[in-house]
Design a protein around this motif. Structure first.
Motif, PDB file in Angstrom:
ATOM      1  N   THR A 104       8.044  46.721  22.417  1.00 28.54           N
ATOM      2  CA  THR A 104       8.760  47.911  22.749  1.00 28.54           C
ATOM      3  C   THR A 104       9.392  48.273  24.157  1.00 28.54           C
ATOM      4  O   THR A 104       9.678  49.378  24.205  1.00 28.54           O
ATOM      5  N   GLN A 105       9.526  47.279  24.964  1.00 30.05           N
ATOM      6  CA  GLN A 105      10.113  47.709  26.344  1.00 30.05           C
ATOM      7  C   GLN A 105      11.344  46.762  26.646  1.00 30.05           C
ATOM      8  O   GLN A 105      11.383  45.562  26.323  1.00 30.05           O
ATOM      9  N   ASN A 106      12.210  47.528  27.019  1.00 29.30           N
ATOM     10  CA  ASN A 106      13.392  46.758  27.222  1.00 29.30           C
ATOM     11  C   ASN A 106      13.416  46.122  28.763  1.00 29.30           C
ATOM     12  O   ASN A 106      14.415  45.272  29.147  1.00 29.30           O
ATOM     13  N   GLY A 107      12.556  46.798  29.532  1.00 24.82           N
ATOM     14  CA  GLY A 107      12.423  46.201  31.110  1.00 24.82           C
ATOM     15  C   GLY A 107      14.124  46.186  31.735  1.00 24.82           C
ATOM     16  O   GLY A 107      14.670  47.211  31.539  1.00 24.82           O
ATOM     17  N   PRO A 108      14.389  45.303  32.423  1.00 26.59           N
ATOM     18  CA  PRO A 108      15.886  45.195  32.915  1.00 26.59           C
ATOM     19  C   PRO A 108      16.858  44.876  32.014  1.00 26.59           C
ATOM     20  O   PRO A 108      18.127  45.115  32.390  1.00 26.59           O
ATOM     21  N   GLY A 109      16.509  44.698  30.775  1.00 29.27           N
ATOM     22  CA  GLY A 109      17.529  44.500  29.672  1.00 29.27           C
ATOM     23  C   GLY A 109      18.112  45.661  29.236  1.00 29.27           C
ATOM     24  O   GLY A 109      17.743  46.813  29.397  1.00 29.27           O
ATOM     25  N   THR A 110      18.679  45.371  28.025  1.00 27.11           N
ATOM     26  CA  THR A 110      19.412  46.572  27.160  1.00 27.11           C
ATOM     27  C   THR A 110      18.561  46.676  25.663  1.00 27.11           C
ATOM     28  O   THR A 110      19.148  47.469  24.994  1.00 27.11           O
ATOM     29  N   MET A 111      17.551  45.694  25.689  1.00 30.46           N
ATOM     30  CA  MET A 111      17.037  45.486  24.150  1.00 30.46           C
ATOM     31  C   MET A 111      15.472  45.164  24.535  1.00 30.46           C
ATOM     32  O   MET A 111      15.197  44.461  25.276  1.00 30.46           O
ATOM     33  N   THR A 112      14.768  45.242  23.554  1.00 28.88           N
ATOM     34  CA  THR A 112      13.381  44.602  23.547  1.00 28.88           C
ATOM     35  C   THR A 112      13.679  43.099  23.185  1.00 28.88           C
ATOM     36  O   THR A 112      14.603  42.559  22.562  1.00 28.88           O
ATOM     37  N   PRO A 113      12.769  42.408  23.486  1.00 28.68           N
ATOM     38  CA  PRO A 113      12.588  40.797  23.438  1.00 28.68           C
ATOM     39  C   PRO A 113      12.636  40.633  21.751  1.00 28.68           C
ATOM     40  O   PRO A 113      13.220  39.750  21.148  1.00 28.68           O
ATOM     41  N   HIS A 114      11.803  41.510  20.968  1.00 33.82           N
ATOM     42  CA  HIS A 114      11.826  41.330  19.648  1.00 33.82           C
ATOM     43  C   HIS A 114      13.045  41.632  19.005  1.00 33.82           C
ATOM     44  O   HIS A 114      13.512  40.846  18.172  1.00 33.82           O
ATOM     45  N   ASN A 115      13.792  42.620  19.457  1.00 31.95           N
ATOM     46  CA  ASN A 115      14.933  42.976  18.922  1.00 31.95           C
ATOM     47  C   ASN A 115      16.102  41.875  19.396  1.00 31.95           C
ATOM     48  O   ASN A 115      17.033  41.526  18.342  1.00 31.95           O
ATOM     49  N   ALA A 116      16.044  41.326  20.420  1.00 34.18           N
ATOM     50  CA  ALA A 116      17.044  40.146  20.654  1.00 34.18           C
ATOM     51  C   ALA A 116      16.793  39.002  19.852  1.00 34.18           C
ATOM     52  O   ALA A 116      17.676  38.606  19.436  1.00 34.18           O
ATOM     53  N   MET A 117      15.509  38.788  19.315  1.00 28.65           N
ATOM     54  CA  MET A 117      15.284  37.653  18.470  1.00 28.65           C
ATOM     55  C   MET A 117      15.917  37.750  17.098  1.00 28.65           C
ATOM     56  O   MET A 117      16.489  37.185  16.378  1.00 28.65           O
ATOM     57  N   VAL A 118      15.440  38.989  16.616  1.00 35.53           N
ATOM     58  CA  VAL A 118      15.616  39.267  15.133  1.00 35.53           C
ATOM     59  C   VAL A 118      16.968  39.598  15.067  1.00 35.53           C
ATOM     60  O   VAL A 118      17.543  39.411  13.611  1.00 35.53           O
ATOM     61  N   ASN A 119      17.529  40.144  15.819  1.00 33.14           N
ATOM     62  CA  ASN A 119      18.970  40.471  15.666  1.00 33.14           C
ATOM     63  C   ASN A 119      19.919  39.142  16.186  1.00 33.14           C
ATOM     64  O   ASN A 119      21.143  39.369  16.034  1.00 33.14           O
ATOM     65  N   GLN A 120      19.251  38.155  16.486  1.00 30.73           N
ATOM     66  CA  GLN A 120      19.817  36.883  16.966  1.00 30.73           C
ATOM     67  C   GLN A 120      20.749  37.022  18.093  1.00 30.73           C
ATOM     68  O   GLN A 120      21.784  36.474  18.105  1.00 30.73           O
ATOM     69  N   ALA A 121      20.416  37.787  18.870  1.00 33.72           N
ATOM     70  CA  ALA A 121      21.149  38.120  20.280  1.00 33.72           C
ATOM     71  C   ALA A 121      20.882  36.892  21.270  1.00 33.72           C
ATOM     72  O   ALA A 121      21.643  36.418  22.085  1.00 33.72           O
ATOM     73  N   GLY A 122      19.814  36.117  20.785  1.00 34.15           N
ATOM     74  CA  GLY A 122      19.550  35.072  21.693  1.00 34.15           C
ATOM     75  C   GLY A 122      18.466  34.996  22.695  1.00 34.15           C
ATOM     76  O   GLY A 122      17.997  36.020  23.050  1.00 34.15           O
ATOM     77  N   PHE A 123      17.629  33.835  22.812  1.00 33.00           N
ATOM     78  CA  PHE A 123      16.594  33.701  23.734  1.00 33.00           C
ATOM     79  C   PHE A 123      16.927  34.120  25.092  1.00 33.00           C
ATOM     80  O   PHE A 123      16.079  34.730  25.854  1.00 33.00           O
TER      81      PHE A 123
END
Length: 377
Positions: A313-332
């Motif tokens: 649920t949290q973006n932190g200092p990024g632009t997406m959640t870690p969950h979103n990064a992995m399932v959308n294949q934005a990368g580790f």
């Protein structure tokens, strides 16, 4: 931890951002117990019902006494949808917000009409990573249904019709076996138990349960690689620098620090810290962590849930959640940015980035999958 400018031993305040989970094609599976005649039963033994038995677009979906009528007969054709009266259960306005109402609508194949059932009998919309929920926990006839952050409470528990076939149902269980978990963390603190982790998964059913088997394994590996880095291989339960403990009370918050000024130090796999983060995580999970932050260091399932709360649920200092990064294949690499990007990414601390990547590559190998691209941030 959990700061807007990064996470580490010296932690600073973050904005608590709600993030939208990935839009994914996922499929609906039935829980162990099945309702009769295609009914979906839940709170107080009542059924998911189409108001007035109307099949007009926008007809409210509600809780009502089970009566066996067509307004309560739901089919699961195996394409991820739930259907009644020839139309689909749909989240109004394609919303991912807590409290978004559900209704009947023409079947479009969109992500706001896709549902899955966890092993804990939650019906989840993976796009929002939220559960089908009875508004205000009411058991009255006509109580509206909505989506809400998964809490594990009785107003989110359902028995549903079995799949009619033609889909690709999610296999049961976590993609990481206990043997693989032990292989990843041979020197772990016994507090970080495998059973505690699997017990926590019901809070975020879309985690490591979205997309292809490869994506599921990559997400599990990415999460565990990051928490391994944060905790020294799942060794440290609490923040080691006790001198920092009094610093995590933000007195500007209206609710203050009821557990004491020095009570909100880093704990658990994500090293949750600051009074406002304990409040936000507790509110999302339905646990009073603001008044009892020690639950995070005393209850393994609660500790794991705080880590999953941040991840999902949290973006932190990024632009997406870690969950979103992995399932959308934005990368580790994007998971690193969301967790500690301000202190590590863009050349700030390449050794720390490499440490996380090394963990991830090792864990994907243990899980028998590939790490994918975009590993660096």
């Amino acid at each position: 931890m959990l700061s807007s400018s990064g996470r580490g031993p010296s932690l600073v305040r973050s904005a608590i951002l709600l993030a939208i989970a990935a839009l994914v094609a996922t499929f609906f599976t039935a829980p162990a117990a099945q309702a009769a005649d295609g009914q979906i039963s839940g709170l107080a033994g009542k059924c998911v019902d189409v108001a007035g038995a109307s099949n007009a677009n926008g007809t409210p979906v509600q809780l009502y006494d089970c009566n066996g009528s067509g307004a309560q007969r739901w089919s699961n054709p195996g394409d991820g949808t739930l259907r009644a009266l020839g139309k689909c259960l749909d989240v109004s306005g394609n919303s991912t917000a807590d409290g978004a109402l559900v209704h009947l609508w023409d079947c479009t194949g969109a992500a706001n009409q896709r549902w899955l059932v966890s092993g804990a009998n939650d019906i989840v919309n993976p796009q929002a990573n939220k559960c089908l929920d009875v508004q205000n926990r009411s058991s009255a006839n006509g109580a509206r249904l909505q989506i809400w952050t998964c809490t594990g409470q009785s107003n989110q528990k359902w028995n549903a019709p079995a799949s009619g076939g033609g889909g690709n149902p999610q296999p049961g269980g976590f993609v990481v076996s206990e043997a693989q978990f032990n292989q990843m963390f041979p020197g772990r603190n016994s507090f970080y138990s495998y059973s505690g982790l699997t017990a926590a998964l019901s809070a975020y059913p879309a985690f490591a349960n979205t997309g292809s088997d490869t994506v599921k394994r990559q997400e599990a590996a990415a999460f565990l690689a990051n928490v391994s880095h944060e905790t020294g291989g799942l060794v440290h339960v609490v923040e080691q620098n006790t001198a920092n403990y009094p610093h995590y009370c933000d007195t500007s918050q209206s609710y203050g620090c009821p557990a004491g000024q020095a009570a909100y130090y880093g704990r658990g796999p994500i090293q949750l810290s600051w009074n406002f983060n304990y409040k936000a995580a507790g509110d999302a999970l339905g646990i009073n962590l603001l008044n009892n932050p020690w639950l995070v260091q005393n209850d393994a399932a609660v500790a794991w849930k705080t880590g999953l709360w941040y991840w999902n649920t949290q973006n932190g200092p990024g632009t997406m959640t870690p969950h979103n990064a992995m399932v959308n294949q934005a990368g580790f690499g994007q998971t690193i940015r969301s967790i500690n990007g301000s202190l590590e990414c863009d050349g700030r601390n390449p050794a720390q980035v490499q440490s996380r990547i090394n963990n991830y590559q090792r864990f994907t190998q243990i899980l028998g999958t590939t790490p994918g691209g975009n590993l660096y941030c």
